[in-house]
Design a protein around this motif. Structure first.
Motif, PDB file in Angstrom:
ATOM      1  N   ILE A 130      -3.674 -52.045 -18.802  1.00  0.00           N
ATOM      2  CA  ILE A 130      -2.709 -50.973 -18.608  1.00  0.00           C
ATOM      3  C   ILE A 130      -3.432 -49.680 -18.277  1.00  0.00           C
ATOM      4  O   ILE A 130      -4.432 -49.353 -18.900  1.00  0.00           O
ATOM      5  CB  ILE A 130      -1.857 -50.796 -19.872  1.00  0.00           C
ATOM      6  N   ASN A 149      -0.560 -44.598 -18.792  1.00  0.00           N
ATOM      7  CA  ASN A 149       0.634 -45.258 -19.327  1.00  0.00           C
ATOM      8  C   ASN A 149       0.497 -45.611 -20.795  1.00  0.00           C
ATOM      9  O   ASN A 149       1.315 -46.332 -21.345  1.00  0.00           O
ATOM     10  CB  ASN A 149       0.932 -46.544 -18.548  1.00  0.00           C
ATOM     11  N   SER A 157       6.451 -58.618 -19.421  1.00  0.00           N
ATOM     12  CA  SER A 157       5.102 -58.228 -19.837  1.00  0.00           C
ATOM     13  C   SER A 157       4.856 -56.728 -19.727  1.00  0.00           C
ATOM     14  O   SER A 157       5.160 -56.096 -18.711  1.00  0.00           O
ATOM     15  CB  SER A 157       4.062 -58.970 -18.990  1.00  0.00           C
ATOM     16  N   GLU A 158       4.264 -56.148 -20.793  1.00  0.00           N
ATOM     17  CA  GLU A 158       3.854 -54.746 -20.780  1.00  0.00           C
ATOM     18  C   GLU A 158       2.630 -54.528 -19.898  1.00  0.00           C
ATOM     19  O   GLU A 158       2.268 -53.389 -19.606  1.00  0.00           O
ATOM     20  CB  GLU A 158       3.544 -54.265 -22.206  1.00  0.00           C
ATOM     21  N   ARG A 159       1.969 -55.608 -19.485  1.00  0.00           N
ATOM     22  CA  ARG A 159       0.802 -55.487 -18.617  1.00  0.00           C
ATOM     23  C   ARG A 159       1.189 -55.210 -17.164  1.00  0.00           C
ATOM     24  O   ARG A 159       0.330 -54.943 -16.340  1.00  0.00           O
ATOM     25  CB  ARG A 159      -0.059 -56.753 -18.707  1.00  0.00           C
ATOM     26  N   MET A 213       5.763 -51.243 -17.827  1.00  0.00           N
ATOM     27  CA  MET A 213       5.273 -50.375 -18.902  1.00  0.00           C
ATOM     28  C   MET A 213       5.829 -48.960 -18.760  1.00  0.00           C
ATOM     29  O   MET A 213       6.194 -48.320 -19.752  1.00  0.00           O
ATOM     30  CB  MET A 213       3.747 -50.346 -18.899  1.00  0.00           C
ATOM     31  N   TYR A 234       9.337 -49.074 -19.994  1.00  0.00           N
ATOM     32  CA  TYR A 234       9.434 -49.085 -21.456  1.00  0.00           C
ATOM     33  C   TYR A 234       9.280 -47.668 -22.021  1.00  0.00           C
ATOM     34  O   TYR A 234       9.956 -47.289 -22.979  1.00  0.00           O
ATOM     35  CB  TYR A 234       8.367 -49.996 -22.048  1.00  0.00           C
ATOM     36  N   GLN A 235       8.371 -46.894 -21.441  1.00  0.00           N
ATOM     37  CA  GLN A 235       8.187 -45.530 -21.918  1.00  0.00           C
ATOM     38  C   GLN A 235       9.446 -44.683 -21.685  1.00  0.00           C
ATOM     39  O   GLN A 235       9.881 -43.930 -22.564  1.00  0.00           O
ATOM     40  CB  GLN A 235       6.987 -44.886 -21.219  1.00  0.00           C
ATOM     41  N   GLY A 289       8.194 -48.902 -29.660  1.00  0.00           N
ATOM     42  CA  GLY A 289       6.951 -48.490 -29.021  1.00  0.00           C
ATOM     43  C   GLY A 289       6.252 -47.358 -29.741  1.00  0.00           C
ATOM     44  O   GLY A 289       5.089 -47.061 -29.448  1.00  0.00           O
ATOM     45  N   ASP A 348       6.386 -52.732 -30.377  1.00  0.00           N
ATOM     46  CA  ASP A 348       7.360 -53.575 -29.678  1.00  0.00           C
ATOM     47  C   ASP A 348       8.115 -52.674 -28.702  1.00  0.00           C
ATOM     48  O   ASP A 348       9.105 -52.047 -29.047  1.00  0.00           O
ATOM     49  CB  ASP A 348       8.316 -54.214 -30.695  1.00  0.00           C
ATOM     50  N   TYR A 349       7.639 -52.638 -27.473  1.00  0.00           N
ATOM     51  CA  TYR A 349       8.164 -51.677 -26.501  1.00  0.00           C
ATOM     52  C   TYR A 349       9.594 -51.970 -26.073  1.00  0.00           C
ATOM     53  O   TYR A 349      10.318 -51.050 -25.668  1.00  0.00           O
ATOM     54  CB  TYR A 349       7.249 -51.649 -25.264  1.00  0.00           C
TER      55      TYR A 349
END
Length: 326
Positions: A148, A152, A257-259, A264, A267-268, A283, A290-291
């Protein structure tokens, strides 16, 4: 619409009063008799019949015209029954109205934020899309060169309550997840739907529900792996219909996937929007971030089986509109 309904109600009330009042009918009869010509035989016969039917309701005709009096009772009853049907069909008690009334009473804050408009839950995501997303997420996580971007990175210098119980979804466990909306409490569900709407309209992220309600049995099973969750049955907000795990949908595919840098970033943004409506975002946790997880920490909540049953049953206000197997 309100004026029309009120007018119909007044008319029906007047007609009912006319049918039930002998004196009122006599007054109206005399009025119209002075306006309508009486020269035609057909009108004379009609007038005679109307007069006989009308006079049957007078106290002097109780014995001799009882059979005609029954018609007045039937006609008045039919008019009153029709008025009930009219208002039943013009003002139906819908599931959305029930949910709006419920939120207005128990959670005026979210009711005010929604301006009284109840948001509808989207269709359940297809199982094959979730399975494809799981396979892609596992492949990304196995690649050492997929990291990541530093820009991020979610800040971890935030404090959390001492009694916080952290959890994270495991990609391998999503196959047994409940992705239906009908057991999610409206206080959380409407907040989550508002977040999803904001993410779609302001940030261009389409979101799907990975898991909402989670049974205590499933929670205990997940808790056997401390890397998945540290919450046991009735310790997680999932059992109370007050938590959910989400993912994103891009080009017709679900992305977990957060990758994935795009996911990502989503999710933010999701965390920021969720917190703006009073939700807690996974998150921000220091342990097992856990995003995709959000939960509504309802003030005064006592985590018991009885409370879980109460809150999830409140979530079934719209269940009649959804073809589900509880």
């Amino acid at each position: 619409m309100i004026i029309l309904l009120f007018t119909c109600f007044v008319i029906l009330s007047f007609v009912s009063a006319l049918l039930l009042s002998y004196e009122l009918r006599q007054i109206l009869h005399s009025f119209f008799a002075s306006l309508i010509p009486k020269s035609k035989d057909r009108w004379t016969n009609a007038k005679q019949f109307a007069h006989e039917l009308n006079s049957a309701a007078s106290p002097e005709q109780i014995q001799s015209h009882w059979h005609l009096q029954q018609w007045w009772i039937l006609i008045a009853g039919a008019v009153l029954f029709s008025s009930i049907l009219l208002f039943a069909f013009t003002q139906p008690v819908t599931a959305s109205k029930m949910e709006a009334d419920y939120l207005k009473k128990v959670d005026p804050q979210i009711f005010a934020m929604l301006n009284g408009e109840m948001l509808d839950a989207p269709a359940e995501v297809e199982e094959n899309l979730v399975q494809d997303a799981i396979a892609e997420a596992l492949a990304l996580e196995s690649m050492n060169n997929s990291v990541i971007s530093a820009t991020n990175t979610v800040p971890t210098n935030l404090t959390m309550p001492d009694d916080a119980v952290f959890e994270a979804h495991s990609h391998n466990d999503l196959a047994g997840a409940d992705r239906k909306w009908h057991k999610m409490n409206p206080r959380f569900k409407q907040r989550l739907l508002m977040v999803m709407k904001t993410m779609r309209e302001q940030h261009g992220y389409e979101m799907v529900l990975l898991e909402g309600y989670r049974s205590p049995e499933r929670q205990n099973n997940l808790a056997t792996n401390i890397n998945t969750t540290r919450a046991k049955g009735f310790q997680s907000y999932h059992q109370f219909g007050l938590a959910a795990d989400i993912a994103f949908k891009r080009d017709g595919k679900v992305v977990i996937s957060e990758r994935d840098p795009w996911a990502m970033r989503g999710y933010q943004l999701y965390g920021q929007v969720a917190e703006s409506v009073g939700l807690t975002w996974g998150g921000r946790w220091k342990s097992i971030q856990d995003y995709g997880h959000t939960e509504y920490r309802m003030p005064g909540l006592v985590k018991t089986r009885e409370m879980a049953e109460k809150l999830t049953s409140e979530g079934q206000l719209q269940a009649s509109n959804i073809n589900v197997n509880p």
